[in-house]
Design a protein around this motif. Sequence first.
Motif, short mmCIF file in Angstrom:
data_model
loop_
_atom_site.label_atom_id
_atom_site.label_comp_id
_atom_site.label_asym_id
_atom_site.label_seq_id
_atom_site.Cartn_x
_atom_site.Cartn_y
_atom_site.Cartn_z
N CYS A 245 14.20 -29.23 0.39
CA CYS A 245 15.12 -29.72 2.45
C CYS A 245 16.15 -28.90 1.52
O CYS A 245 15.78 -27.69 3.29
N GLN A 246 16.62 -27.91 0.93
CA GLN A 246 17.63 -26.63 0.70
C GLN A 246 16.57 -25.23 1.14
O GLN A 246 17.16 -24.35 0.93
N LEU A 249 16.21 -25.56 4.30
CA LEU A 249 16.68 -25.02 5.27
C LEU A 249 17.52 -23.89 4.88
O LEU A 249 18.30 -23.21 5.95
N SER A 254 19.23 -24.70 10.36
CA SER A 254 19.34 -27.16 10.22
C SER A 254 17.54 -26.79 11.30
O SER A 254 17.77 -25.96 12.63
N PHE A 286 11.75 -32.91 9.38
CA PHE A 286 11.85 -31.96 10.24
C PHE A 286 11.72 -31.04 12.00
O PHE A 286 10.62 -30.76 11.85
N TYR A 288 11.40 -28.27 14.34
CA TYR A 288 12.00 -27.06 14.80
C TYR A 288 11.13 -26.92 16.31
O TYR A 288 10.69 -26.52 16.37
#
Length: 424
Positions: A245-246, A249, A254, A286, A288
């Motif tokens: 995830c990092q 991101l 975000s 996530f 986008y």
Amino acid sequence: MLDLEVVPERSLGHEQWEFALGMPLAQAISILQKHCRIIKNVQVLYSEQMPLSHDLILNLTQDGMKLLFDACNQRLKVIEVYDLSKVKLKYCGVHFNTQAIAPTIEQIDQSFGATHPGVYNAAEQLFHLNFRGLSFSFQLDSWNEAPKYEPNFAHGLASLQIPHGATVKRMYIYTGNNLQDTKAPVMPLACFLGNVYAECVDVLKNGAGPLGLRLRILTAGCGPGVMADAKVRAVERNIYFGDSCQDVLSALGSPHKVFYKSEDKMKIHSPSPHKQVPSKCNDYFFNYFTLGVDILFDSTTHLVKKFVLHTNFPGHYNFNIYHRCDFKIPLVIKKAADAQWEDCILTTYSKWDQIQELLGHPMEKPVVLHRSSSANNTNPFGSTFCFGLQRMIFEVMQNNHIASVTLYGAPRPSSRVRPEASAH
């Protein structure tokens, strides 16, 4: 009645909003939704069978306007006002079309100044008067004959033999000098609104299948005092299966939304669905939206396990949720005739029959996907069909276009990660 400012080659705007050339379709629809009490009775016009052959149109029937979007990049290409009696228009703050001011040839001359001699289209019986990025069409069916030019027309409109009082029938705002050849411009800085957009997305592959995505991202400065000096910047970011995830991101920022899967509807298609141990927590996406991409993370490892690329074709259940993802999937195909290897590319605009010619026909029957919301169980667009090939799932619409492509990473030898369905 709307009172709008005309800016040639740029926009048609209100005090609170504007439709700017190059604006993404989703932003224009957002403006219409926000002001739905003022702007009513909007139609979405498109070709169901050939959506890439005709412009996508938002028709504001109550206000006599059409917004024409490029069928491929889905950015605003032409603004047409086809009924000037339903709207007030001004240029540089001075009205040239209201209930009290008729948009006559004299009024246009006074408001916009002289221009090149106009062009008469006998078939349409319309006289077209062109400025850069702006055209007016005058109805000629009440005239006894087509307009004639005096030998000396150096003085602009006054030199044309046009009857007094002829009024504008249509007005067009576009980019460049020629309405017929105009194209949607690049997205204006004012449309970024702090978001990032994908110019293109390349799927990274090896012989075994997809490895990840390379995104070419467009971004612009935002915030107080920055817009005046801001420029659009293009940056490249790579995201791979197994990234944390990092990692995601840091590369993309975000997400617009995080969505937790409540159930796996494809689980039934796996070899032994009853053997899969239910997880105490759910995988999550996530979303986008401006990139047209979803990224699925494993609930246990929090590593990327799936990418979903959305094409945003009209006539699909998810239309206008995502911006179109302009993706390219490289393939190396072996020709049967001479056993030579050939490089091919699948794109957002490839049709399913073209894809099957390159990848071959799926061995299994498709999974039928019927979307519907919990509040409204009807889906006016019908079902789509999901075909699995080479760790990719192609969601195919009834017009043979691709609605989405789902990419899967190689299976990981870990007991903690639930196995994927064989259809995947």
